[in-house]
Design an enzyme around this catalytic site. Structure first.
Site, mmCIF file in Angstrom:
data_model
loop_
_atom_site.group_PDB
_atom_site.id
_atom_site.type_symbol
_atom_site.label_atom_id
_atom_site.label_comp_id
_atom_site.label_asym_id
_atom_site.label_seq_id
_atom_site.Cartn_x
_atom_site.Cartn_y
_atom_site.Cartn_z
ATOM 1 N N ASP A 1 1.507 -9.110 4.118
ATOM 2 C CA ASP A 1 0.433 -8.671 5.023
ATOM 3 C C ASP A 1 -0.960 -8.901 4.433
ATOM 4 O OD1 ASP A 1 2.596 -7.814 6.412
ATOM 5 O OD2 ASP A 1 2.198 -5.678 6.235
ATOM 6 N N ASN B 1 0.804 -1.232 0.000
ATOM 7 C CA ASN B 1 0.000 0.000 0.000
ATOM 8 C C ASN B 1 0.838 1.284 0.000
ATOM 9 O OD1 ASN B 1 0.571 -0.863 2.578
ATOM 10 N ND2 ASN B 1 -1.578 -1.247 3.097
ATOM 11 N N GLY C 1 2.466 -8.730 10.022
ATOM 12 C CA GLY C 1 1.217 -8.340 9.379
ATOM 13 C C GLY C 1 0.716 -6.974 9.805
HETATM 14 O O1 F6P Z 1 4.900 -4.877 5.360
HETATM 15 C C1 F6P Z 1 5.486 -6.122 5.429
HETATM 16 C C2 F6P Z 1 6.122 -6.356 6.764
HETATM 17 O O2 F6P Z 1 6.755 -7.612 6.685
HETATM 18 C C3 F6P Z 1 5.182 -6.266 7.968
HETATM 19 O O3 F6P Z 1 4.449 -7.412 8.190
HETATM 20 C C4 F6P Z 1 6.155 -5.971 9.067
HETATM 21 O O4 F6P Z 1 5.567 -5.293 10.153
HETATM 22 C C5 F6P Z 1 7.134 -5.089 8.387
HETATM 23 O O5 F6P Z 1 7.127 -5.413 7.030
HETATM 24 C C6 F6P Z 1 8.526 -5.201 8.920
HETATM 25 O O6 F6P Z 1 9.323 -4.352 8.215
HETATM 26 P P1 F6P Z 1 10.886 -4.224 8.398
HETATM 27 O O7 F6P Z 1 11.498 -5.472 7.831
HETATM 28 O O8 F6P Z 1 11.256 -3.009 7.653
HETATM 29 O O9 F6P Z 1 11.125 -4.154 9.862
#
Ligand code: F6P
Length: 412
Positions: free
Chosen positions: A143, A113, A190
């Site tokens: 997600d 998104n 998620g």
């Molecule tokens: O948006 C995908 C996602 O995997 C989410 O489920 C999670 O909260 C986030 O990315 C984690 O992001 P990062 O790897 O940048 O910490």
């Protein structure tokens, strides 16, 4: 196609995002694009003129097959928010200058998104300034929270990994008997959508009852009720397995993970790093009940587990990439490819495109009716929805006993 294509990957990686890249690459070549460029680290890299000519790196069919089996973003990813057009036009001028220099006809962005916000702004700026380049999004996110699509590539493989891992955790818990019992809390990604956490129910089958409780972020979390439920369960069985979303919140809106030693990192889109929910709850239960507890954060593993990818997911990811190129070639811009489910059994979907303005920055959450009244498990409808998405396997190419990936020869 008369001009060239450029493709970028953005947001959190998945086990299927490179299959979409393969779909973009193959379809662009089939449609006559002379060159297919890849942005290194998405739009952030493009702004620094960091891109590669993909045909120099994907040279044969084996490379394409390896790419589809390689987790994480082959091109490198980013979480970069473009300014509002009225705030800073110079960024857009720079991007369009680069696109014109590379004779780009289609700009494809594979993302979630937040990434669709980029497609929205670039297509708006293109229309405002009379440019002909087309901007199309290919959906991607574990997600599964994109609006207007039945599901998103990346979700099915992560769901399969989660279902399998939770089942293995349940099996392990059944093995040893500890004094007052064992409580295992499994934390699943998620953010504010519970699709992935709900997928813990996939552990259920003829040989397994599934986890004891599943807590989604859509429903306020009540700590006292949770501890009471765990106590009740421990009276009947010696091992209790609970799946919790990283994003569960109290009634007052505070994330449960903030009650423990939380991490203060916030990304460009204002998302807090959510981590430590399972750890907090496991310590709490140990303190209140005095039983053995274990917290497991599936963390990166759930989105990088390509050895357990869903065949449906990998094929649909590739299809989404291809459909994005076709849409741009047919003149669409400011749209994202979506999946529309025709039937569950036999599972059938078709792709179409939808206006990205209705998708960017929105979050599609699990409907309330797909969670039981108590808010502690998903319903049969949820299971019916998710099962088709995890079907089939993609055999890894094993070398020396370990899956082989397509190695990125350039730095990100
Ligand atoms: O948006 C995908 C996602 O995997 C989410 O489920 C999670 O909260 C986030 O990315 C984690 O992001 P990062 O790897 O940048 O910490």
């Amino acid at each position: 196609m008369k001009g060239n294509v450029i493709v970028g990957q953005s947001g959190g990686p998945t086990a299927a995002i490179n299959s979409s890249l393969a779909g973009v690459y193959r379809t662009a070549i089939e449609r006559g694009a002379k060159k297919v460029y890849g942005m290194r680290n998405g739009i952030e890299g493009l702004l620094e003129e960091r891109y590669v000519d993909l045909s120099e790196h994907i040279t044969n069919d084996l490379d394409v097959e390896l790419l589809k089996r390689t987790p994480a973003a082959y091109l490198g990813s980013c979480r970069f928010k473009l300014p509002e057009i009225h705030e800073d036009q110079s960024v857009y001028e720079k991007i369009f200058e680069i696109l014109e220099k590379l004779d780009i006809e289609a700009f494809i962005y594979i993302g979630g998104n937040d990434s669709m916000d980029t497609i929205k702004k670039l297509s708006d700026y293109g229309i405002l300034t009379g440019k002909t380049c087309k901007f199309v999004g290919a959906p991607k996110t574990i997600d599964n929270d994109l609006a207007l699509t039945d599901h998103t590539p990346g979700f099915g493989s992560a769901a399969k990994y989660i279902g399998t891992s939770v089942k293995e955790i349940i099996r392990d818990g059944e093995s040893l008997v500890y004094g007052k019992g064992l409580v295992t809390v499994v934390e699943i990604m998620g953010r504010n959508a519970g699709w992935l956490t709900g997928a813990a129910c996939l552990a259920e089958g003829e040989d397994c009852e599934g986890p004891d409780m599943i807590y989604l972020p859509e429903i306020p979390f009540d700590i006292q009720k949770f501890v009471a439920k765990v106590k009740q369960l421990l009276e009947k069985k010696h091992s209790v397995v609970v799946a919790v979303s990283e994003g569960i919140k109290l009634e007052d809106g505070r994330y449960v993970c903030e009650l423990g030693s939380s991490v203060d990192f916030v990304d460009a889109f204002g998302h807090k790093q959510l981590t430590g929910t399972a750890n907090y709850l496991a310590s709490l239960v140990a303190g209140e009940i005095g039983c053995k507890t274990r917290s497991i954060e599936l963390s990166t593993l759930q989105r990088a587990g390509s050895h357990l990818a869903s065949r449906v997911d990998i094929l649909e990811a590739q299809q989404a990439g291809g459909a994005a190129v076709m849409a741009a070639d047919e003149g669409d811009s400011g749209v994202m490819v979506v999946f529309e489910r025709i039937s569950d059994d036999p599972y059938q979907v078709k792709t179409e495109v939808k206006n990205v303005h209705k998708i960017a920055n929105d979050e599609r959450v699990v409907p309330r009716e797909w969670v039981n009244e108590e808010g502690t498990y998903v319903t049969a409808e949820f299971k019916r929805y998710v099962r088709p998405l995890i079907q089939g396997d993609v055999s890894p190419v094993m070398v020396d006993g370990i899956p082989r990936h397509l190695r990125r020869p350039f730095k990100c």
